[in-house]
Design a protein around this motif. Sequence first.
Motif, short mmCIF file in Angstrom:
data_model
loop_
_atom_site.label_atom_id
_atom_site.label_comp_id
_atom_site.label_asym_id
_atom_site.label_seq_id
_atom_site.Cartn_x
_atom_site.Cartn_y
_atom_site.Cartn_z
N LEU A 1 0.83 -1.21 0.00
CA LEU A 1 0.00 0.00 0.00
C LEU A 1 0.86 1.26 0.00
O LEU A 1 0.57 2.22 -0.71
N LYS A 2 1.93 1.24 0.77
CA LYS A 2 2.80 2.41 0.86
C LYS A 2 3.50 2.68 -0.46
O LYS A 2 3.78 3.82 -0.81
N SER A 3 3.79 1.62 -1.23
CA SER A 3 4.48 1.81 -2.51
C SER A 3 3.61 2.58 -3.51
O SER A 3 4.12 3.16 -4.46
N LEU A 4 2.32 2.61 -3.27
CA LEU A 4 1.42 3.37 -4.15
C LEU A 4 1.54 4.88 -3.94
O LEU A 4 1.38 5.65 -4.88
N VAL A 5 1.83 5.28 -2.71
CA VAL A 5 1.88 6.71 -2.40
C VAL A 5 3.28 7.21 -2.06
O VAL A 5 3.51 8.41 -2.01
N GLY A 6 4.20 6.31 -1.82
CA GLY A 6 5.57 6.70 -1.49
C GLY A 6 5.75 6.97 -0.01
O GLY A 6 4.79 7.06 0.75
N GLY A 7 6.99 7.11 0.42
CA GLY A 7 7.30 7.41 1.81
C GLY A 7 7.95 6.23 2.51
O GLY A 7 8.20 5.18 1.92
N GLU A 8 8.22 6.45 3.77
CA GLU A 8 8.90 5.42 4.58
C GLU A 8 7.97 4.25 4.84
O GLU A 8 6.79 4.42 5.15
N ARG B 1 7.45 1.97 7.50
CA ARG B 1 7.84 1.85 8.91
C ARG B 1 8.00 0.40 9.36
O ARG B 1 8.85 0.10 10.19
N GLY B 2 7.18 -0.50 8.85
CA GLY B 2 7.29 -1.91 9.22
C GLY B 2 8.66 -2.48 8.88
O GLY B 2 9.26 -3.22 9.65
N TYR B 3 9.19 -2.10 7.71
CA TYR B 3 10.52 -2.58 7.32
C TYR B 3 11.60 -1.87 8.12
O TYR B 3 12.61 -2.49 8.47
N THR B 4 11.40 -0.59 8.40
CA THR B 4 12.37 0.13 9.23
C THR B 4 12.46 -0.52 10.61
O THR B 4 13.56 -0.75 11.13
N GLU B 5 11.33 -0.85 11.19
CA GLU B 5 11.31 -1.52 12.49
C GLU B 5 11.97 -2.89 12.41
O GLU B 5 12.71 -3.29 13.32
N MET B 6 11.73 -3.63 11.32
CA MET B 6 12.34 -4.94 11.15
C MET B 6 13.86 -4.83 11.10
O MET B 6 14.58 -5.59 11.75
N LEU B 7 14.38 -3.85 10.37
CA LEU B 7 15.83 -3.67 10.27
C LEU B 7 16.42 -3.19 11.60
O LEU B 7 17.52 -3.61 11.97
N THR B 8 15.71 -2.34 12.31
CA THR B 8 16.19 -1.88 13.61
C THR B 8 16.29 -3.06 14.58
O THR B 8 17.28 -3.21 15.30
N GLU B 9 15.27 -3.90 14.59
CA GLU B 9 15.27 -5.08 15.45
C GLU B 9 16.42 -6.01 15.07
O GLU B 9 17.14 -6.51 15.93
N ALA B 10 16.61 -6.23 13.77
CA ALA B 10 17.70 -7.09 13.31
C ALA B 10 19.06 -6.52 13.71
O ALA B 10 19.94 -7.25 14.17
N ARG B 11 19.23 -5.21 13.57
CA ARG B 11 20.50 -4.58 13.95
C ARG B 11 20.76 -4.76 15.44
O ARG B 11 21.88 -5.09 15.85
N ASN B 12 19.75 -4.56 16.26
CA ASN B 12 19.92 -4.71 17.71
C ASN B 12 20.30 -6.13 18.09
O ASN B 12 21.17 -6.34 18.95
N ILE B 13 19.67 -7.11 17.48
CA ILE B 13 19.99 -8.51 17.76
C ILE B 13 21.43 -8.82 17.33
O ILE B 13 22.19 -9.45 18.07
#
Length: 106
Positions: A39-46, A48-60
């Motif tokens: 849905l976000k790819s239709l309108v553009g922008g961040e 957030r679900g993927y940003t959170e996933m990468l943040t969690e992965a980085r912390n682990i």
Amino acid sequence: MIYTTTETVPNHQVTEVLSVITGNVVQTKHIGRDIMAGLKSLVGGEIRGYTEMLTEARNIAVERLVEQAQAKGADAIIGIRFTTSSVMDGSIELMVFGTAVKLKPV
């Protein structure tokens, strides 16, 4: 535990290089994140679900890096770098690596 992207730690001298160490995690997205990303790819922008996933992965990955350094008796990890790669469709590997060292104050 001190960890830094720099090759030195202010006011400290590296007295011993113990080894190169790594921490990594393979993270996959779930259907909820995929739907929101679509849905976000239709309108553009961040996405957030993927940003959170990468943040969690980085912390682990950093936690695993620090655990490995502590097991070797290190005082610090210097020269930390992060890499990512696609493992398969819908998942990423995030790896962090650096050099475990012993320090003394100067």
